[in-house]
Scaffold this motif. Structure first.
Motif, PDB file in Angstrom:
ATOM      1  N   ALA A 421      14.934  35.041  86.667  1.00 47.77           N
ATOM      2  CA  ALA A 421      16.220  35.331  86.031  1.00 47.77           C
ATOM      3  C   ALA A 421      16.591  34.204  85.079  1.00 47.77           C
ATOM      4  CB  ALA A 421      17.292  35.491  87.098  1.00 47.77           C
ATOM      5  N   ASP A 422      17.012  34.583  83.856  1.00 44.88           N
ATOM      6  CA  ASP A 422      17.415  33.564  82.896  1.00 44.88           C
ATOM      7  C   ASP A 422      18.874  33.760  82.503  1.00 44.88           C
ATOM      8  OD1 ASP A 422      17.654  35.366  80.582  1.00 44.88           O
ATOM      9  OD2 ASP A 422      15.469  35.550  80.791  1.00 44.88           O
ATOM     10  N   VAL A 423      19.361  32.882  81.618  1.00 47.16           N
ATOM     11  CA  VAL A 423      20.741  33.008  81.160  1.00 47.16           C
ATOM     12  C   VAL A 423      20.757  33.151  79.639  1.00 47.16           C
ATOM     13  CG1 VAL A 423      21.922  31.891  83.078  1.00 47.16           C
ATOM     14  CG2 VAL A 423      20.931  30.477  81.299  1.00 47.16           C
ATOM     15  N   VAL A 440       5.498  44.145  70.172  1.00 48.66           N
ATOM     16  CA  VAL A 440       6.945  44.188  69.998  1.00 48.66           C
ATOM     17  C   VAL A 440       7.448  42.765  70.234  1.00 48.66           C
ATOM     18  CG1 VAL A 440       9.112  45.043  70.965  1.00 48.66           C
ATOM     19  CG2 VAL A 440       7.159  46.596  70.708  1.00 48.66           C
ATOM     20  N   SER A 441       7.971  42.165  69.178  1.00 45.24           N
ATOM     21  CA  SER A 441       8.439  40.789  69.329  1.00 45.24           C
ATOM     22  C   SER A 441       9.622  40.552  68.403  1.00 45.24           C
ATOM     23  CB  SER A 441       7.312  39.813  68.955  1.00 45.24           C
ATOM     24  OG  SER A 441       7.799  38.497  69.018  1.00 45.24           O
ATOM     25  N   THR A 442      10.582  39.753  68.883  1.00 48.72           N
ATOM     26  CA  THR A 442      11.720  39.424  68.028  1.00 48.72           C
ATOM     27  C   THR A 442      11.625  37.958  67.589  1.00 48.72           C
ATOM     28  OG1 THR A 442      12.975  38.842  69.990  1.00 48.72           O
ATOM     29  CG2 THR A 442      13.278  41.075  69.150  1.00 48.72           C
ATOM     30  N   LYS A 443      10.501  37.333  67.971  1.00 51.94           N
ATOM     31  CA  LYS A 443      10.386  35.905  67.673  1.00 51.94           C
ATOM     32  C   LYS A 443       9.551  35.682  66.407  1.00 51.94           C
ATOM     33  CE  LYS A 443      10.435  35.279  72.605  1.00 51.94           C
ATOM     34  NZ  LYS A 443       9.587  35.177  73.785  1.00 51.94           N
ATOM     35  N   ASP A 444       9.903  34.630  65.677  1.00 49.42           N
ATOM     36  CA  ASP A 444       9.179  34.343  64.430  1.00 49.42           C
ATOM     37  C   ASP A 444       7.691  34.122  64.700  1.00 49.42           C
ATOM     38  OD1 ASP A 444      11.503  34.543  63.114  1.00 49.42           O
ATOM     39  OD2 ASP A 444      11.938  32.366  63.076  1.00 49.42           O
ATOM     40  N   GLY A 450       2.658  39.340  75.478  1.00 53.55           N
ATOM     41  CA  GLY A 450       2.923  38.844  76.841  1.00 53.55           C
ATOM     42  C   GLY A 450       3.356  39.932  77.816  1.00 53.55           C
ATOM     43  N   LEU A 451       4.363  40.713  77.440  1.00 53.01           N
ATOM     44  CA  LEU A 451       4.886  41.695  78.394  1.00 53.01           C
ATOM     45  C   LEU A 451       3.923  42.859  78.630  1.00 53.01           C
ATOM     46  CD1 LEU A 451       8.728  41.707  77.661  1.00 53.01           C
ATOM     47  CD2 LEU A 451       7.465  40.628  79.521  1.00 53.01           C
ATOM     48  N   PRO A 452       3.348  43.458  77.559  1.00 52.14           N
ATOM     49  CA  PRO A 452       2.395  44.544  77.858  1.00 52.14           C
ATOM     50  C   PRO A 452       1.210  44.081  78.711  1.00 52.14           C
ATOM     51  CG  PRO A 452       2.449  44.062  75.492  1.00 52.14           C
ATOM     52  CD  PRO A 452       3.603  43.359  76.114  1.00 52.14           C
TER      53      PRO A 452
HETATM   54  P1  ADP Z   1       6.583  37.512  72.588  1.00 50.74           P
HETATM   55  O1  ADP Z   1       7.178  36.589  73.603  1.00 50.74           O
HETATM   56  O2  ADP Z   1       5.334  37.022  71.968  1.00 50.74           O
HETATM   57  O3  ADP Z   1       7.568  38.023  71.578  1.00 50.74           O
HETATM   58  P2  ADP Z   1       6.520  39.378  74.786  1.00 50.74           P
HETATM   59  O4  ADP Z   1       5.752  40.646  74.953  1.00 50.74           O
HETATM   60  O5  ADP Z   1       6.382  38.367  75.848  1.00 50.74           O
HETATM   61  O6  ADP Z   1       6.079  38.810  73.396  1.00 50.74           O
HETATM   62  O7  ADP Z   1       8.045  39.737  74.625  1.00 50.74           O
HETATM   63  C1  ADP Z   1       8.441  40.743  73.734  1.00 50.74           C
HETATM   64  C2  ADP Z   1       9.883  40.613  73.354  1.00 50.74           C
HETATM   65  O8  ADP Z   1      10.700  40.887  74.487  1.00 50.74           O
HETATM   66  C3  ADP Z   1      10.308  39.225  72.937  1.00 50.74           C
HETATM   67  O9  ADP Z   1      10.038  39.005  71.571  1.00 50.74           O
HETATM   68  C4  ADP Z   1      11.780  39.257  73.223  1.00 50.74           C
HETATM   69  O10 ADP Z   1      12.495  39.881  72.175  1.00 50.74           O
HETATM   70  C5  ADP Z   1      11.901  40.151  74.416  1.00 50.74           C
HETATM   71  N1  ADP Z   1      12.047  39.393  75.671  1.00 50.74           N
HETATM   72  C6  ADP Z   1      11.084  39.088  76.544  1.00 50.74           C
HETATM   73  N2  ADP Z   1      11.580  38.380  77.587  1.00 50.74           N
HETATM   74  C7  ADP Z   1      12.891  38.215  77.356  1.00 50.74           C
HETATM   75  C8  ADP Z   1      13.974  37.564  78.084  1.00 50.74           C
HETATM   76  N3  ADP Z   1      13.768  36.940  79.243  1.00 50.74           N
HETATM   77  N4  ADP Z   1      15.216  37.624  77.530  1.00 50.74           N
HETATM   78  C9  ADP Z   1      15.422  38.264  76.354  1.00 50.74           C
HETATM   79  N5  ADP Z   1      14.450  38.883  75.641  1.00 50.74           N
HETATM   80  C10 ADP Z   1      13.207  38.866  76.130  1.00 50.74           C
END
Ligand code: ADP
Length: 486
Positions: A421-423, A440-444, A450-452
């Motif tokens: 759990a994060d904040v 799917v990523s929202t990071k630059d 990671g998630l899939p």
């Molecule tokens: P990446 O970290 O490379 O973007 P991930 O598959 O790990 O790829 O995550 C996909 C997206 O899910 C992230 O870019 C982020 O937008 C969202 N995400 C993952 N974990 C969290 C979290 N703990 N809190 C908020 N957003 C998250």
């Protein structure tokens, strides 16, 4: 006349017998019709008695029944007609007719076998349907007579067992089972039969003309009254293609996991260089100090020298560990399941996630019983934890807050749950449905892998991964893993 049997008893028997009885006088007129004969004919005795049999049963004229009646009347010899088929309004009936001398005339004993004939033809129809279905299907329908150890099939087995003629000894089949599977299968068959189970479902390999074919074998077991297995009736399916596809999927999965691990390592490489810099610099400066001591001092301060050497040693083992961790993470792991201690896996994942952010260590709270363990691929589970912890730290960083809570506990006797759990700012609603999709990523600098990958790993272990919003802010990732692995 039978001893002591009265005429009333005989006529009562004839009257109530479930066989139609029609008595004919020598002139072929009816003198007696019992209740069953009335039922078969559809008319009552009064309508029939006194009339000629040829008039009452016009359909028998010209048939073997007529011949038999005339013969019995003349020669006083009885006979049975072949199955006699006639019709009643709306239906066909089948009769078995026996003609027998009877007093001075003859009697017809008529058995209505319509139901029996229908059952027979229905049985034949079902047998034919079963035959056709078993021929149309590539599956092998078999029956294993357990008492006599005889195996029989309706056909179709030629595809998997070329050269075997059925029925045959069961040994013919077990001999073709792959040597690595044979003993296991012999034990499994025996155990299942002794256990009293109603069915089995096994998968094993058999030799098909020198090529190993995968067979799925499902059967129902029939027991006698004493509980002894009598027969196993089942279906065998050639699942070689499916098995090959499954293997290919597993191979691709492990390839993908490998690729993701390597790419994750790639993004971590620069951080790692920074991390290694510190122990390397420390080693350098302690060694330089030691060198100086040896060169310059007239009298060697052994204590000081020893301390410098120890510090250098400690630094080098720290650096070694960092590199070792990295190597084991990037090594392509085969599908393996060992008892994996959760607390240890979390510690390892945390150490990796903290590379380059060691100052965040105190913001993590970990609540895990040191005894919790699951049967799993340790490196893969660490990979999942690493992905989730890193995401949590990055989410916090983005929101400018800190604190990650990692906990694990037994959910039931066969399942454990881990939550991270994060904040951070939580997962935007529009992102949630596709969060576990690739790329799917929202990071630059994010890859969206990671998630899939985490989900693939968890599901390959028979587990589940889910996500929830956290109040007042943040996200919780939950893992469920079966304790006894998959
Ligand atoms: P990446 O970290 O490379 O973007 P991930 O598959 O790990 O790829 O995550 C996909 C997206 O899910 C992230 O870019 C982020 O937008 C969202 N995400 C993952 N974990 C969290 C979290 N703990 N809190 C908020 N957003 C998250």
């Amino acid at each position: 006349m039978l001893y002591g049997v009265t005429d009333e008893q005989v006529s009562s028997l004839l009257q109530n017998w479930k066989v139609g009885v029609v008595g004919l006088r020598p002139d072929f007129t009816l003198e007696f019709v019992n209740a069953e004969a009335e039922r078969i004919d559809g008319r009552v005795a009064e309508e029939l008695i006194g009339r000629s049999v040829w008039e009452v049963l016009p359909n028998v004229v010209g048939t073997e029944v007529e011949e038999l009646i005339r013969l019995a009347m003349e020669t006083r010899k009885g006979g049975t007609a072949p199955l006699y088929r006639t019709s009643r309004p709306g239906r066909t009936i089948f009769l078995e007719i026996r003609v027998q001398p009877w007093g001075k005339g003859v009697a017809l004993f008529i058995l209505d076998v319509t139901n029996w004939v229908q059952l027979e033809s229905e049985k034949e129809r079902l047998e034919e349907k079963y035959m056709l279905a078993s021929r149309a299907s590539p599956d092998i329908q078999y029956e294993w007579n357990i008492k006599d150890n005889i195996w029989d099939s309706q056909g179709g087995h030629e595809s998997l067992y070329p050269g075997i003629v059925t029925p045959t000894e069961i040994g013919e089949f077990t001999a073709r089972i792959h040597p690595d599977d044979r003993e296991r299968m012999n034990t499994l068959f025996r155990q299942t039969l002794l256990s009293g189970k109603a069915h089995w479902a096994f998968e094993y390999r058999v030799n098909r003309n020198g090529v190993w074919a995968n067979v799925e074998d499902r059967a129902f077991i029939v027991y006698d009254e004493e509980g002894m297995p009598v027969r196993a009736v089942g279906v065998m399916k050639d699942v070689s293609e499916t098995a090959a596809r499954q293997m290919e999927i597993t191979r691709l999965q492990s390839e993908l996991i490998h690729v993701s691990r390597v790419s994750a390592m790639g993004t971590m490489a620069s951080v790692l260089a920074h991390e290694l810099n510190q122990p390397l610099a420390a080693i350098g400066s302690y060694l330089a100090g030691a060198e100086r001591l040896l060169e310059e001092a007239d009298e060697i301060d052994r204590e000081l020298l020893l301390q410098a050497v120890r510090e250098a040693h400690a630094g080098s083992s720290r650096a070694g560990k960092i590199i070792q961790r990295l190597r084991s993470m990037t090594m392509k792991a085969e599908h393996k399941r060992d008892w994996t201690n959760i607390s240890k896996a979390v510690d390892n994942a945390v150490s990796l996630a903290l590379i380059g952010r060691t100052e965040l260590r105190d913001t993590l709270s970990i609540d895990i019983s040191p005894k919790l363990q699951v049967q799993a691929d340790e490196i893969q589970i660490e990979q999942v934890l690493l992905n989730l912890i890193r995401n949590a730290l990055e989410a916090n960083e983005e929101a400018g807050r800190s604190g990650v809570k990692i906990s694990a506990r037994e959910l039931s006797v066969d399942m454990i749950g881990i939550s991270i759990a994060d904040v951070g700012n939580g997962i935007p609603a529009d992102l949630q449905p596709k969060l576990f999709d690739f790329f799917v990523s929202t990071k630059d600098d994010g890859m969206g892998i990671g998630l899939p990958i985490s989900r693939t790993i968890v599901e390959a272990h028979g587990g589940k991964i889910s996500i929830e919003d956290r109040e007042p802010y943040g996200a919780v990732f939950r893992l469920m893993l079966p304790i006894n692995g998959h």
